[in-house]
Design an enzyme around this catalytic site. Structure first.
Site, PDB file in Angstrom:
ATOM      1  N   ASP A 252       0.825  -1.209   0.000  1.00 17.75           N
ATOM      2  CA  ASP A 252       0.000   0.000   0.000  1.00 17.75           C
ATOM      3  C   ASP A 252       0.852   1.249   0.000  1.00 17.75           C
ATOM      4  O   ASP A 252       2.065   1.208  -0.050  1.00 17.75           O
ATOM      5  CB  ASP A 252      -1.046  -0.023   1.108  1.00 17.75           C
ATOM      6  CG  ASP A 252      -0.460  -0.378   2.440  1.00 17.75           C
ATOM      7  OD1 ASP A 252       0.661   0.088   2.706  1.00 17.75           O
ATOM      8  OD2 ASP A 252      -1.092  -1.121   3.214  1.00 17.75           O
ATOM      9  N   LYS A 274      -4.670   2.391   0.350  1.00 14.53           N
ATOM     10  CA  LYS A 274      -5.854   3.223   0.495  1.00 14.53           C
ATOM     11  C   LYS A 274      -5.472   4.570   1.072  1.00 14.53           C
ATOM     12  O   LYS A 274      -4.612   4.686   1.940  1.00 14.53           O
ATOM     13  CB  LYS A 274      -6.875   2.544   1.384  1.00 14.53           C
ATOM     14  CG  LYS A 274      -6.283   1.860   2.593  1.00 14.53           C
ATOM     15  CD  LYS A 274      -7.396   1.223   3.368  1.00 14.53           C
ATOM     16  CE  LYS A 274      -6.894   0.578   4.632  1.00 14.53           C
ATOM     17  NZ  LYS A 274      -6.331  -0.716   4.477  1.00 14.53           N
ATOM     18  N   THR A 335       7.548   0.300  14.366  1.00 10.97           N
ATOM     19  CA  THR A 335       6.359   1.119  14.183  1.00 10.97           C
ATOM     20  C   THR A 335       6.747   2.600  14.042  1.00 10.97           C
ATOM     21  O   THR A 335       7.835   3.008  14.471  1.00 10.97           O
ATOM     22  CB  THR A 335       5.380   0.897  15.356  1.00 10.97           C
ATOM     23  OG1 THR A 335       4.161   1.544  15.042  1.00 10.97           O
ATOM     24  CG2 THR A 335       5.929   1.445  16.667  1.00 10.97           C
ATOM     25  N   ALA A 336       5.854   3.359  13.406  1.00  6.90           N
ATOM     26  CA  ALA A 336       6.155   4.769  13.140  1.00  6.90           C
ATOM     27  C   ALA A 336       6.594   5.501  14.405  1.00  6.90           C
ATOM     28  O   ALA A 336       7.517   6.311  14.373  1.00  6.90           O
ATOM     29  CB  ALA A 336       4.943   5.449  12.527  1.00  6.90           C
ATOM     30  N   MET A 387      -2.151   8.946  12.423  1.00  9.33           N
ATOM     31  CA  MET A 387      -3.236   9.456  11.565  1.00  9.33           C
ATOM     32  C   MET A 387      -3.870  10.690  12.185  1.00  9.33           C
ATOM     33  O   MET A 387      -5.084  10.877  12.126  1.00  9.33           O
ATOM     34  CB  MET A 387      -4.304   8.363  11.341  1.00  9.33           C
ATOM     35  CG  MET A 387      -3.775   7.181  10.565  1.00  9.33           C
ATOM     36  SD  MET A 387      -4.911   5.792  10.510  1.00  9.33           S
ATOM     37  CE  MET A 387      -4.501   4.931  12.021  1.00  9.33           C
TER      38      MET A 387
HETATM   39  N1  SAH Z   1       1.205   0.091  11.067  1.00 10.50           N
HETATM   40  C1  SAH Z   1       1.806   1.397  10.966  1.00 10.50           C
HETATM   41  C2  SAH Z   1       0.796   2.512  11.152  1.00 10.50           C
HETATM   42  C3  SAH Z   1      -0.244   2.584  10.106  1.00 10.50           C
HETATM   43  S1  SAH Z   1      -1.378   3.916  10.385  1.00 10.50           S
HETATM   44  C4  SAH Z   1       2.943   1.513  11.963  1.00 10.50           C
HETATM   45  O1  SAH Z   1       3.120   0.636  12.812  1.00 10.50           O
HETATM   46  O2  SAH Z   1       3.689   2.473  11.872  1.00 10.50           O
HETATM   47  C5  SAH Z   1      -0.724   5.169   9.355  1.00 10.50           C
HETATM   48  C6  SAH Z   1      -0.161   6.304  10.181  1.00 10.50           C
HETATM   49  O3  SAH Z   1       1.106   5.955  10.678  1.00 10.50           O
HETATM   50  C7  SAH Z   1       0.090   7.552   9.394  1.00 10.50           C
HETATM   51  O4  SAH Z   1      -1.087   8.329   9.254  1.00 10.50           O
HETATM   52  C8  SAH Z   1       1.111   8.254  10.247  1.00 10.50           C
HETATM   53  O5  SAH Z   1       0.518   8.871  11.357  1.00 10.50           O
HETATM   54  C9  SAH Z   1       1.919   7.094  10.771  1.00 10.50           C
HETATM   55  N2  SAH Z   1       3.135   6.862   9.953  1.00 10.50           N
HETATM   56  C10 SAH Z   1       3.464   5.753   9.320  1.00 10.50           C
HETATM   57  N3  SAH Z   1       4.673   5.880   8.712  1.00 10.50           N
HETATM   58  C11 SAH Z   1       5.093   7.113   8.996  1.00 10.50           C
HETATM   59  C12 SAH Z   1       6.262   7.872   8.671  1.00 10.50           C
HETATM   60  N4  SAH Z   1       7.252   7.344   7.939  1.00 10.50           N
HETATM   61  N5  SAH Z   1       6.372   9.126   9.122  1.00 10.50           N
HETATM   62  C13 SAH Z   1       5.398   9.660   9.870  1.00 10.50           C
HETATM   63  N6  SAH Z   1       4.287   9.006  10.207  1.00 10.50           N
HETATM   64  C14 SAH Z   1       4.116   7.760   9.786  1.00 10.50           C
END
Ligand code: SAH
Length: 490
Positions: A252, A274, A335-336, A387
């Site tokens: 995605d 999405k 995770t982010a 998000m």
């Molecule tokens: N499963 C993912 C999160 C998915 S939800 C995880 O564990 O990171 C999607 C949200 O994650 C985005 O809207 C943003 O808030 C955050 N996110 C994911 N990658 C990111 C990045 N490289 N930089 C900043 N925010 C990020």
């Protein structure tokens, strides 16, 4: 790439070596090992020649080399360690159309000789394109410890059976899977430990099974893999291994393009990403698509940004698989929150600031935030909002309305860990305005708490710097992952 790496078959071909010292002996030895007819031109031979002078294919001429000696030769080496004579050797070789290498004289080299890791028939050649032979040798030493000597034995075992397998299994995917099973499993262990007969017996059994009864092959598997927040260096070893095994990839929007370059070239790629309000493919469809592909016998990679079990709907996707009895495995990712925090120099917990950290989603239902404010407003904690960009103004205002300190620091991290990372900071009262002014776009992560103030001291990451060059650097070594993936046993 400045030079083309190739492996030459010089069996029975003539190779000229000018020089009788140590360097000349090394070149002569390598060519002899590859089965060449080597003629060494030198008034006298040094001690290093003592052993190889006895080998078949070795000839010694005490006179100086001349132009006619090069006719029909495959390669030439100048190793007289004298600038003038070596330059002359190079000229004569080139005049005769023979590729030449002069020791330590790149300007006279048509080719360079790599550092070699020899697990015959498996050979790994390492080149720095002449930039630093020492670096190439250090890497060779590292690989020596990583690749057991017995790999040569395994390569020979596999090589001897390659045609047999090709005759029996006509389809490429079937063959590749068969070989992976052999090489990753007990048969290889037997061959590596010298039990060739046992390995062969087991091999025949497995091959007969693969050829006759397709049942064990019909069911594929789903790999739900967390790819981390963006920088490909943050992948786990297992993620990389499964990415390179998959037959089909469902990915995605969150994924960095460079991650997709790690996928096998012949793997099918399906975009199921999405955007908010633009659901390219409903969640149920993704799950059933994965299930169908696996039932067709494919190894399906579901690559997710960050960690699949953190706001990734990974759980929902595999529920369907579990219900249908389809094998799957889940690989955690960074995770982010941890990726962005590290690359922004913001520790999520800190003895003086925060003893807890809480992850929430700011993705409001019907445009309204639906959060447990009592929990969020606790002191000494860091709140990370996934998000949360589109609702940032509402979110920060709600914090203040409910009694949070308006000066509480907030960071918004856009494209965290990537070369394009941007960090906008502020306080609860003004961060939304700062973010709007900077034009921050998704994906962005919101971090709220006094830990944000530590960034001033701890910020280390320079976006756009060479070390973060996506896809270039894997585990500290410049490997081309695609080439690794292409290592082809079929
Ligand atoms: N499963 C993912 C999160 C998915 S939800 C995880 O564990 O990171 C999607 C949200 O994650 C985005 O809207 C943003 O808030 C955050 N996110 C994911 N990658 C990111 C990045 N490289 N930089 C900043 N925010 C990020």
């Amino acid at each position: 790439m400045d030079q083309l790496p190739i492996f030459l078959d010089i069996r029975g071909r003539r190779v000229i070596v000018a020089g009788g010292g140590t360097a000349a002996a090394r070149k002569a030895e390598a060519a002899l090992r590859a089965g060449a007819e080597v003629t060494v031109f030198a008034a006298a031979l040094g001690d290093d020649f003592r052993e190889i002078a006895e080998w078949p294919g070795f000839r010694h001429e005490t006179r100086a080399v001349n132009g006619t000696d090069f006719a029909g030769a495959a390669l030439a080496y100048g190793a007289q360690e004298d600038a003038e004579t070596d330059a002359a050797t190079a000229r004569m070789a080139r005049a005769a159309g023979v590729l030449v290498n002069v020791v330590d004289r790149p300007e006279h080299c048509d080719f360079t000789t790599p550092a070699i890791l020899d697990r015959d028939p498996l050979v790994i050649a390492i080149s720095s394109s002449g930039a630093s032979p020492i670096l190439a040798r250090i890497i060779k030493a590292r690989l020596e410890t990583m690749i057991p000597a017995a790999y040569g034995r395994l390569a020979r075992f596999v090589g001897d059976l390659r045609q047999t397998v090709a005759d029996v299994l006509s389809e490429g995917r079937q063959r590749r899977r068969f070989w992976e099973r052999v090489i990753n499993g007990p048969i290889a262990d037997m061959a590596l430990s010298g039990r060739d007969e046992a390995a062969r017996r087991e091999f025949d059994k497995v091959l007969a099974l693969a050829a006759g009864d397709t049942a064990p092959d019909t069911m594929g598997e789903v790999y739900l893999v967390g790819a981390g927040p963006g920088d490909p260096d943050l992948l786990t070893f297992r993620a990389l291994r499964l990415i390179q095994r998959a037959d089909v990839v469902l990915y995605d929007r969150l994924l960095d393009d460079s991650l997709l370059t790690l996928v096998r070239r012949d793997a099918e790629r399906i975009y199921v990403g999405k955007k908010e309000k633009d659901h390219t493919m409903p969640q149920e469809d993704i799950s059933s698509l994965m299930a169908r592909l696996a039932e067709e016998g494919k190894r399906v990679l579901r690559l997710k940004g960050g960690d699949p079990f953190i706001f990734g709907r990974g759980g929902e996707e595999i529920e369907v698989l579990a219900a249908r009895g389809i094998p799957f495995q889940v690989v955690p990712g960074i995770t982010a929150a941890s990726g962005c925090a590290s690359y922004a120099g913001i520790p999520l917990t800190h003895r003086d600031h925060a003893q807890a950290c809480i992850f929430v989603t700011g993705h409001g239902k019907n445009g309204r935030l639906d959060l447990d404010w009592k929990t969020l407003l606790q002191p000494n904690q860091t709140v990370v909002v996934y998000m949360g960009l589109s609702m940032l103004a509402e979110l920060t205002a709600a914090f203040v309305e409910r009694g949070a300190d308006p000066a509480l620091p907030v960071a918004v991290i856009e494209n965290g860990t990537k070369r394009s990372q941007r960090v906008v900071t502020g306080a609860l009262v003004d961060v939304a305005a700062n973010v709007a002014e900077a034009g921050v776009k998704s994906p962005a992560l919101v971090v709220i708490g006094t830990v944000v103030s530590l960034r001033e001291k701890l910020n280390w990451y320079e976006p756009g710097s060479a070390a973060s060059d996506a896809g270039e650097c894997m585990g500290g070594m410049r490997l081309d992952p695609l080439e690794a993936a292409e290592f082809d046993f079929t």
